[in-house]
Motif scaffolding. Sequence first.
Motif, PDB file in Angstrom:
ATOM      1  N   TYR A 100       0.981  -1.068  -0.076  1.00 27.58           N
ATOM      2  CA  TYR A 100       0.058  -0.113  -0.119  1.00 27.58           C
ATOM      3  C   TYR A 100       1.095   1.440   0.063  1.00 27.58           C
ATOM      4  CZ  TYR A 100       1.050   0.927   4.959  1.00 27.58           C
ATOM      5  OH  TYR A 100       1.754   1.195   6.288  1.00 27.58           O
ATOM      6  N   ARG A 197       1.927  10.543   9.166  1.00 21.70           N
ATOM      7  CA  ARG A 197       2.852   9.278   9.581  1.00 21.70           C
ATOM      8  C   ARG A 197       2.318   7.928   8.996  1.00 21.70           C
ATOM      9  NH1 ARG A 197       3.370   7.738  14.528  1.00 21.70           N
ATOM     10  NH2 ARG A 197       1.743   8.539  15.213  1.00 21.70           N
ATOM     11  N   TYR A 198       1.178   8.126   8.540  1.00 27.79           N
ATOM     12  CA  TYR A 198       0.844   6.858   8.041  1.00 27.79           C
ATOM     13  C   TYR A 198       1.377   6.048   6.772  1.00 27.79           C
ATOM     14  CZ  TYR A 198      -2.624   3.442   6.335  1.00 27.79           C
ATOM     15  OH  TYR A 198      -3.311   2.204   5.755  1.00 27.79           O
ATOM     16  N   GLY A 199       1.969   4.786   7.235  1.00 26.83           N
ATOM     17  CA  GLY A 199       2.782   4.367   6.105  1.00 26.83           C
ATOM     18  C   GLY A 199       4.318   4.756   6.362  1.00 26.83           C
ATOM     19  N   MET A 200       4.530   5.563   7.135  1.00 32.29           N
ATOM     20  CA  MET A 200       5.814   5.675   7.653  1.00 32.29           C
ATOM     21  C   MET A 200       6.254   4.722   8.766  1.00 32.29           C
ATOM     22  SD  MET A 200       7.161   9.324   8.772  1.00 32.29           S
ATOM     23  CE  MET A 200       7.786   9.309  10.508  1.00 32.29           C
ATOM     24  N   ILE A 201       7.318   3.776   8.578  1.00 32.86           N
ATOM     25  CA  ILE A 201       7.539   2.739   9.766  1.00 32.86           C
ATOM     26  C   ILE A 201       7.887   3.382  10.665  1.00 32.86           C
ATOM     27  CG2 ILE A 201       8.781   0.754  10.124  1.00 32.86           C
ATOM     28  CD1 ILE A 201       8.803   0.152   6.766  1.00 32.86           C
ATOM     29  N   GLU A 232      -6.441  11.466   7.957  1.00 30.23           N
ATOM     30  CA  GLU A 232      -7.513  11.029   9.011  1.00 30.23           C
ATOM     31  C   GLU A 232      -7.031   9.595   9.336  1.00 30.23           C
ATOM     32  OE1 GLU A 232     -11.267  10.801   7.295  1.00 30.23           O
ATOM     33  OE2 GLU A 232     -10.762   9.139   5.744  1.00 30.23           O
ATOM     34  N   ARG A 233      -6.049   8.895   8.647  1.00 27.09           N
ATOM     35  CA  ARG A 233      -5.655   7.544   8.869  1.00 27.09           C
ATOM     36  C   ARG A 233      -4.589   7.724  10.165  1.00 27.09           C
ATOM     37  NH1 ARG A 233      -4.005   6.290   2.771  1.00 27.09           N
ATOM     38  NH2 ARG A 233      -3.432   8.378   3.353  1.00 27.09           N
ATOM     39  N   ASP A 234      -4.061   9.045  10.496  1.00 27.94           N
ATOM     40  CA  ASP A 234      -3.049   9.277  11.457  1.00 27.94           C
ATOM     41  C   ASP A 234      -3.689   9.938  12.554  1.00 27.94           C
ATOM     42  OD1 ASP A 234      -1.083  10.065  13.216  1.00 27.94           O
ATOM     43  OD2 ASP A 234       0.036  11.004  11.678  1.00 27.94           O
ATOM     44  N   SER A 235      -4.017   9.446  13.604  1.00 25.22           N
ATOM     45  CA  SER A 235      -4.885  10.061  14.661  1.00 25.22           C
ATOM     46  C   SER A 235      -4.054  11.130  15.361  1.00 25.22           C
ATOM     47  CB  SER A 235      -5.189   9.158  16.016  1.00 25.22           C
ATOM     48  OG  SER A 235      -5.809   7.973  15.463  1.00 25.22           O
ATOM     49  N   THR A 236      -2.381  11.237  15.148  1.00 24.31           N
ATOM     50  CA  THR A 236      -1.823  12.430  15.802  1.00 24.31           C
ATOM     51  C   THR A 236      -1.683  13.541  14.568  1.00 24.31           C
ATOM     52  OG1 THR A 236       0.381  11.430  14.911  1.00 24.31           O
ATOM     53  CG2 THR A 236      -0.580  10.933  17.008  1.00 24.31           C
TER      54      THR A 236
ATOM     55  N   GLY B  46       4.085   0.134   9.357  1.00 26.87           N
ATOM     56  CA  GLY B  46       3.624   1.692   9.216  1.00 26.87           C
ATOM     57  C   GLY B  46       2.115   2.064   9.340  1.00 26.87           C
ATOM     58  N   VAL B  47       1.371   1.064   9.657  1.00 21.75           N
ATOM     59  CA  VAL B  47      -0.085   1.348   9.629  1.00 21.75           C
ATOM     60  C   VAL B  47      -0.243   1.838  11.207  1.00 21.75           C
ATOM     61  CG1 VAL B  47      -0.688  -0.296   7.896  1.00 21.75           C
ATOM     62  CG2 VAL B  47      -0.538  -0.965  10.482  1.00 21.75           C
ATOM     63  N   LEU B  48      -1.554   2.704  11.174  1.00 17.08           N
ATOM     64  CA  LEU B  48      -1.744   3.140  12.626  1.00 17.08           C
ATOM     65  C   LEU B  48      -3.182   2.883  12.801  1.00 17.08           C
ATOM     66  CD1 LEU B  48       0.052   6.734  11.576  1.00 17.08           C
ATOM     67  CD2 LEU B  48       0.764   4.957  13.425  1.00 17.08           C
ATOM     68  N   PRO B  49      -3.466   3.304  14.051  1.00 23.58           N
ATOM     69  CA  PRO B  49      -4.814   2.879  14.695  1.00 23.58           C
ATOM     70  C   PRO B  49      -5.779   4.379  14.610  1.00 23.58           C
ATOM     71  CG  PRO B  49      -3.488   3.113  16.463  1.00 23.58           C
ATOM     72  CD  PRO B  49      -2.737   3.192  15.366  1.00 23.58           C
ATOM     73  N   VAL B  50      -6.974   4.080  14.144  1.00 25.00           N
ATOM     74  CA  VAL B  50      -7.977   5.337  14.280  1.00 25.00           C
ATOM     75  C   VAL B  50      -9.206   4.694  14.931  1.00 25.00           C
ATOM     76  CG1 VAL B  50      -9.419   7.011  12.826  1.00 25.00           C
ATOM     77  CG2 VAL B  50      -7.065   6.360  12.261  1.00 25.00           C
ATOM     78  N   ASP B 276       0.339   6.289  19.466  1.00 23.57           N
ATOM     79  CA  ASP B 276      -0.439   6.615  17.995  1.00 23.57           C
ATOM     80  C   ASP B 276      -1.906   7.199  18.313  1.00 23.57           C
ATOM     81  OD1 ASP B 276       1.640   5.767  16.532  1.00 23.57           O
ATOM     82  OD2 ASP B 276       1.134   3.751  16.584  1.00 23.57           O
ATOM     83  N   LEU B 278      -4.823   9.755  20.402  1.00 28.10           N
ATOM     84  CA  LEU B 278      -4.770  10.799  21.365  1.00 28.10           C
ATOM     85  C   LEU B 278      -5.593  10.209  22.673  1.00 28.10           C
ATOM     86  CD1 LEU B 278      -5.669  13.472  18.913  1.00 28.10           C
ATOM     87  CD2 LEU B 278      -3.388  12.663  19.723  1.00 28.10           C
TER      88      LEU B 278
END
Lengths: 483, 478
Positions: A100, A197-201, A232-236, B46-50, B276, B278
């Motif tokens: 991805y 940061r989405y997709g950044m290891i 929106e895929r990165d909560s921060t 690289g994936v993140l939780p929402v 990751d 808040l």
Amino acid sequence: MINKSIKELSRMLRSGQVSSLELAQEYLKRIDKLNPEINAFVTVDPELTLSQAKHADILISKGHQNPLTGIPIAQKDIFVAKGWKTTCGSKMLENFIGPYDAGVIEKFDNAGAVNLGKTNMDEFAMGSSNETSYFGKVKNPWDRDRVPGGSSGGSAAAVAARLCVAATGTDTGGSIRQPASLCGLSGLKPTYGTVSRYGMIAFASSLDQAGPMARSCEDMALMMNVMGGFDERDSTSLNRPVEDYSRDLNKPLQGLRIGLPKEYFGEGLDTGVDQVIQQSISEFRKLGAEFVDISLPNTKLSIPVYYVLAPAEASSNLSRFDGVRYGYRAPEYNDLIDMYCKTRAQGFGAEVKRRILIGTYVLSAGYYDAYYLKAQQIRRLIAQDFINAFEECDIILGPTAPSTAFKTGEKADDPVAMYLQDIYTIAVNLAGLPGMSIPAGFAGNLPVGLQIIGNYFDESRMLNVGHAYQQVTDWHSRMPEGI
Amino acid sequence: MQWEVVIGLETHTQLKTKSKIFSGASTAFGAEPNTQACEVSIALPGVLPVLNKEAVKCAIKFALAVDAEIAPRSIFARKNYFYPDLPKGYQISQYELPVVSKGTLRIQVADYEKTINITRAHLEEDAGKSLHETHEGMSGIDLNRAGTPLLEIVTEPDMRSAAEAVAYAKKLHELVQWIGICDGNMQEGSFRCDVNVSVRPKGTEKLGTRREIKNLNSFKYMQQAIEFETQWQIETLEDGGTIHQATVLFNPDTGETRAMRSKEEANDYRYFPDPDLLPLVITDKEIEIARSEMPELPEEMKTRFERSYHLSPYDAASLTSSRSVADYFLTTVDGCGGEPKLAANWVMGSVAAKLNEEGKSIGDSPVSPLQLAGLLKRIIDNTLSSKMAKEVFDGMWSGEGDADSIIEKRGLKQVTDIGAIEAIIDEVLAANAPMVGEWKAGKEKAFNALVGQAMKASKGKANPTQVNEILKKKLSAS
């Protein structure tokens, strides 16, 4: 051609003087010639690159307006990119093909930028010299016996050797600014939350931030216009209005209050570096800036705090590399636990293992309060230092790194000496502030970087300050010999 | 010595959201392995939780249902451990600051009521599943379940018997379905209980060392497991042994509990706040929105049934024992034009008996509440006697159609025409002169016999009340 700015190249592309395909071919030729020596790229895929370039030419012919359309850039190998090998500098991901696109990759693709390849880096971004990469050391184009800095050393060397027009980097404790300093280019770590940061290891999630590495501040502003913005895929990620980072480039510096932190000019700073910084201060005076002495009293605590928090987060972030679903798995093992142990023992390098051990230790029952919690408290004090300082000044100026590029192997066996490379950069990450390094001269024929630290979301002003300086100096246009 | 058992429960409730707690992947049960595992579910680099806000709403609703505190700010933490079905190498959970705390649940056990205190409820993600049977000599991993939202509900050690523990678990099971946050399917693992059991000499304060019975997915097993574990602990102590803190599993085949691992070798989970995510902030507005979507709670509904419908406390409790029973009852009442007592009698009588006989739940009843209401209407308007109604009901149960069509088909219409009944009674009186004589001589029994004759003559269709009245009138006049 190879020393032109993004703006100039963009104009040439639009006027038909050159095509994106020709540009990409030219840079691929340069990579072919120079990369075997410099080792800035770990993956090049001419087929993918040229198809992007052809697509960019179509976009340009249709009048696509983004200044990055058709510009050949390089991506740090920390960004997952669909169809591209994404290794993060580790044996663990030696054969991992991105399924991805990272947020950053997506944005450059949408802008029509052309990806020349993935750049070398310290393994999982842990290092300040690019010596921890599983794919070999990167050589500093200014002196090939020396390191390019790290962890974004491949991107830095690639831009310095003009193997690409600009590149992306990531900065957890100085990983954009320190290699930019050591390789004589411009690098910006934006405010935490500005770039997805989405997709950044992930190395240390609360500190990691991506940013541009380029010849000039003007180029960086154009890169930021593509990279920045809510995801929106990165909560921060911060949901703020879209910015034009070029908007303030040409503002005069008259009346700008520049703070000089006394802690950045003391013991440990190389005299040659100090002299270059002092000269740049006179340049800024000529440009109408005023200087104030400030103090960041907790600076000395930033390294110990960082080396608790970053490894703590890393120890957890790197748990997913367990040999179960993807990546490296030890060829032989007796049972599940043995598979985990051998996979991780063989798949990770020494520095990564050191930090996983430190991180696991500081989070352990009985040590958590003394290390992790205490470090979080001091982190807030460090941030407060900056908040106080920005009451007195608009921008903070100092050296990026305590020395110029050091010899390969010089600090490889002394982790603490290596960690001190980031003494002036780490606090910025801990505070979540934007920081930037621009070339300011040479000490002993090696580039010296000047660090500019801004208040939260003050990237435009920082780029303005850097651009004003780059209008009256030519350090950023200098190129190493033999490239 | 007299012993006392002390029990606390931790319940993992799968929340009924469409997508997972930290990604958009579907939570539907039963799909082919790993077809509902997106890049977040399998923890690609690289994936993140929402955070899924629907899961938060479920937690708020639960807090409202058990009168608990809702934290305006709570923290997601990482619980670190290695296991193949845990793709990130950590589970995102809540540790120091849970979203819900300090609630209560009132339970009914045999002949007494008791309040169970709920210490906390926190949001977390479920793990995947290891498949040990599908691949010869190897283990498979199915990550469809990984990331399914869970609300872990933890009680104080307030229960003092297996019966109390089961009563609590059943009540909680009904409640989470009632408020629509969990489908309650225990076979599919939507509602899983861990039970902490310890014993102490009766009358003492200090808690004994507890052992935790993991993953009980039926109330029957819970009862058996607690009873066995309690007995085992008492016998161990009486034999001079000591209890070591441990995790135990219940084996339904043997009815025994057995230690899985002792806590000495337990993991250090290295909890720390997830960088990751808040902090979870819940506003008063969000609480108000959740409150506005809350159904009437069982306790409230029970009170309403007693006050407005004049049902007995027992009937009201039975009809609010589950959301599906209550819904069935309310639809029946509405459909028949509002005869709650009659509806209650039928729902708790014939419907319950048939369901019980066939081992069905009310959701699977062949007679829908609207069909039942159609039958009740015909009782109310005197078309059917209760005996005839029973026959029509049996017909509906076996799928013969609605009440009216069965009445039509079988010609079951009750005769209520006074003239017709009088004619029948006149015939009966004429044909049974001796019985009339007996009645006149003071034999009350003869009256019932005459009623019987009249009903027989009408083939059971005459309205019995009218038969009684008219017969009485005619006898007195003769």
